[in-house]
Enzyme design. Structure first.
Site, PDB file in Angstrom:
ATOM      1  N   LYS A  97       0.795  -1.239   0.000  1.00  0.00           N
ATOM      2  CA  LYS A  97       0.000   0.000   0.000  1.00  0.00           C
ATOM      3  C   LYS A  97       0.831   1.296   0.000  1.00  0.00           C
ATOM      4  O   LYS A  97       0.309   2.380   0.267  1.00  0.00           O
ATOM      5  CB  LYS A  97      -1.015   0.050   1.154  1.00  0.00           C
ATOM      6  CG  LYS A  97      -1.880  -1.162   1.283  1.00  0.00           C
ATOM      7  CD  LYS A  97      -2.382  -1.718  -0.028  1.00  0.00           C
ATOM      8  CE  LYS A  97      -3.438  -0.838  -0.706  1.00  0.00           C
ATOM      9  NZ  LYS A  97      -3.756  -1.411  -2.042  1.00  0.00           N
ATOM     10  N   HIS A 133       7.091  -7.403  -2.303  1.00  0.00           N
ATOM     11  CA  HIS A 133       6.803  -6.756  -1.007  1.00  0.00           C
ATOM     12  C   HIS A 133       7.706  -7.330   0.081  1.00  0.00           C
ATOM     13  O   HIS A 133       7.541  -7.002   1.257  1.00  0.00           O
ATOM     14  CB  HIS A 133       5.353  -7.019  -0.578  1.00  0.00           C
ATOM     15  CG  HIS A 133       4.317  -6.225  -1.312  1.00  0.00           C
ATOM     16  ND1 HIS A 133       4.516  -4.925  -1.715  1.00  0.00           N
ATOM     17  CD2 HIS A 133       3.043  -6.536  -1.689  1.00  0.00           C
ATOM     18  CE1 HIS A 133       3.414  -4.497  -2.329  1.00  0.00           C
ATOM     19  NE2 HIS A 133       2.514  -5.441  -2.320  1.00  0.00           N
ATOM     20  N   SER A 171      -4.795   2.606   4.315  1.00  0.00           N
ATOM     21  CA  SER A 171      -4.950   2.036   2.970  1.00  0.00           C
ATOM     22  C   SER A 171      -4.983   0.499   3.032  1.00  0.00           C
ATOM     23  O   SER A 171      -5.793  -0.148   2.356  1.00  0.00           O
ATOM     24  CB  SER A 171      -3.792   2.521   2.095  1.00  0.00           C
ATOM     25  OG  SER A 171      -3.919   2.043   0.788  1.00  0.00           O
TER      26      SER A 171
HETATM   27  P1  A3P Z   1      -5.179   4.799  -0.871  1.00  0.00           P
HETATM   28  O1  A3P Z   1      -5.788   3.511  -0.416  1.00  0.00           O
HETATM   29  O2  A3P Z   1      -4.698   5.645   0.272  1.00  0.00           O
HETATM   30  O3  A3P Z   1      -6.023   5.558  -1.823  1.00  0.00           O
HETATM   31  P2  A3P Z   1      -0.313  -0.167  -3.698  1.00  0.00           P
HETATM   32  O4  A3P Z   1      -0.263  -0.015  -5.188  1.00  0.00           O
HETATM   33  O5  A3P Z   1       1.034  -0.273  -3.063  1.00  0.00           O
HETATM   34  O6  A3P Z   1      -1.265  -1.230  -3.306  1.00  0.00           O
HETATM   35  O7  A3P Z   1      -0.861   1.207  -3.118  1.00  0.00           O
HETATM   36  C1  A3P Z   1      -2.200   1.609  -3.322  1.00  0.00           C
HETATM   37  C2  A3P Z   1      -2.338   3.019  -2.816  1.00  0.00           C
HETATM   38  O8  A3P Z   1      -1.679   3.912  -3.732  1.00  0.00           O
HETATM   39  C3  A3P Z   1      -3.788   3.456  -2.747  1.00  0.00           C
HETATM   40  O9  A3P Z   1      -3.839   4.415  -1.687  1.00  0.00           O
HETATM   41  C4  A3P Z   1      -3.968   4.107  -4.110  1.00  0.00           C
HETATM   42  O10 A3P Z   1      -5.060   4.980  -4.194  1.00  0.00           O
HETATM   43  C5  A3P Z   1      -2.639   4.857  -4.213  1.00  0.00           C
HETATM   44  N1  A3P Z   1      -2.315   5.224  -5.611  1.00  0.00           N
HETATM   45  C6  A3P Z   1      -2.229   4.418  -6.689  1.00  0.00           C
HETATM   46  N2  A3P Z   1      -1.973   5.127  -7.783  1.00  0.00           N
HETATM   47  C7  A3P Z   1      -1.908   6.420  -7.406  1.00  0.00           C
HETATM   48  C8  A3P Z   1      -1.689   7.666  -8.104  1.00  0.00           C
HETATM   49  N3  A3P Z   1      -1.506   7.704  -9.408  1.00  0.00           N
HETATM   50  N4  A3P Z   1      -1.695   8.812  -7.371  1.00  0.00           N
HETATM   51  C9  A3P Z   1      -1.871   8.781  -6.029  1.00  0.00           C
HETATM   52  N5  A3P Z   1      -2.095   7.654  -5.328  1.00  0.00           N
HETATM   53  C10 A3P Z   1      -2.113   6.481  -6.008  1.00  0.00           C
END
Ligand code: A3P
Length: 317
Positions: A69, A130, A160
């Site tokens: 996340k 991860h 998240s």
């Molecule tokens: P939130 O749940 O806080 O919205 P991962 O890819 O490591 O699983 O992380 C997911 C998190 O990154 C989510 O956070 C998602 O919304 C955010 N995320 C993914 N793409 C993004 C972008 N282009 N800009 C900002 N946040 C992004």
């Protein structure tokens, strides 16, 4: 055709039978967690440990390493586009979890494991992990691969992850927010302790080719971070390419893009009616979730765990 429209038409050609089979197979599965060297991991990952540990990296591999996340998918899309010099159509060739294998993952059949996908890929490969630093396959270091690490402040990561564990049927149910706070703080969330993870990778950054980046920096100035990553990968991009990457990796563009928003996965895998994968994409959402008492516990633990570590996170106040 606009890249996003192209993605949508490509997806229509994707195999709906496979998705159907996957959904059916998942109905019969009970998900369990295991442990590797004290780190909680999906049992299927533990069962396949020998294969994962013996994974053969190649010299030109690029690894995206994160605690869950932290902005993994965001970094994946940026790095893929850097390698493609801004070709947004090519970036839509497949969903992010297919084009960038997640080597830790052993999903249910008919999906292929991360190692299987990676072994079949042509170089140069982008790969995702991860794993905390101590669990990474040794060939990463033998081959001196480049790693882009993305760290995100623990409070936003926790929020998240809580929502993600609610919607991801391949991970344990997080319980109530209060229960999850304890799980996360005690390092019992899948892939273990956030503290161990960010510190472990931080301490390794001078020994290996690791670019250590922050989610909060990507939010603050995406263009600056794209340039940093491109420089690290030795890519001299045109201004036009940088602009295209910036547009294509904005939160809204990735939320609308079926190749990055995970809507291609059936509800039995990611139930996006609970919460979308591309949820908020903001810094500071923790303020809407942390109780005053939880904040005090977190701040005290953070102070203790980060003592003597020259690594600082922003947006924790
Ligand atoms: P939130 O749940 O806080 O919205 P991962 O890819 O490591 O699983 O992380 C997911 C998190 O990154 C989510 O956070 C998602 O919304 C955010 N995320 C993914 N793409 C993004 C972008 N282009 N800009 C900002 N946040 C992004």
């Amino acid at each position: 055709m606009l890249p996003i429209a192209a993605c949508a038409s490509l997806l229509k050609r994707m195999d709906p039978v496979m998705m159907e089979l996957l959904a059916k197979a998942l109905e019969k599965v009970t998900f369990t967690m295991g442990e590797m060297e004290g780190v909680p991991l999906p049992q299927d990952t533990c069962d396949a440990w020998e294969t994962i540990h013996n994974f053969q990296a190649r010299e030109d591999d690029i690894i995206i390493a994160t605690y869950p996340k932290a902005g993994t998918t965001w970094a994946q899309e940026i790095l893929d586009l850097i390698m493609l010099e801004g070709d947004t159509l090519k970036a839509c060739r497949a969903p992010c979890f297919i084009k960038i294998p997640f080597i830790d993952l052993v999903p249910i059949k008919p999906m292929k494991s991360g190692v299987e996908l990676a072994n079949k890929m042509e170089s140069p490969r982008l790969l995702k992990t991860h794993f905390p630093i101590q669990l990474v396959p040794p060939s990463f270091w033998e081959k001196n691969v480049k790693v882009v690490y993305v760290a995100r402040n623990a409070k936003d990561c926790m929020v998240s992850y809580y929502y993600f564990q609610k919607m991801n049927k391949g991970l344990p149910d997080p319980g109530t927010w209060d229960e999850y706070f304890s799980t996360f703080m005690s390092g019992k969330a899948p892939w273990g302790s956030w503290f161990d993870h960010v510190i472990g990778w931080w301490n390794a950054r001078e020994k290996h080719q690791i670019l250590y980046t922050f989610y909060e920096d990507l939010i603050e100035d995406l263009e600056r971070e794209i340039r940093r990553m491109a420089k690290f990968l030795g890519k001299d991009l045109s201004e036009e390419a940088i602009e295209k990457i910036k547009q294509h990796t904005s939160f809204q563009a990735m939320k609308d893009n079926p190749m990055t928003n995970f809507t291609v996965l059936p509800k039995a895998v990611f139930d996006q009616s609970v919460t979308p994968f591309m949820r908020k994409g903001k810094v500071g959402d923790w303020k809407n979730h942390f109780l005053v008492s939880q904040n005090e516990v977190f701040d005290a633990t953070y102070k203790k765990r980060m003592e003597g570590v020259d690594l600082t996170f922003r947006d924790l106040l």
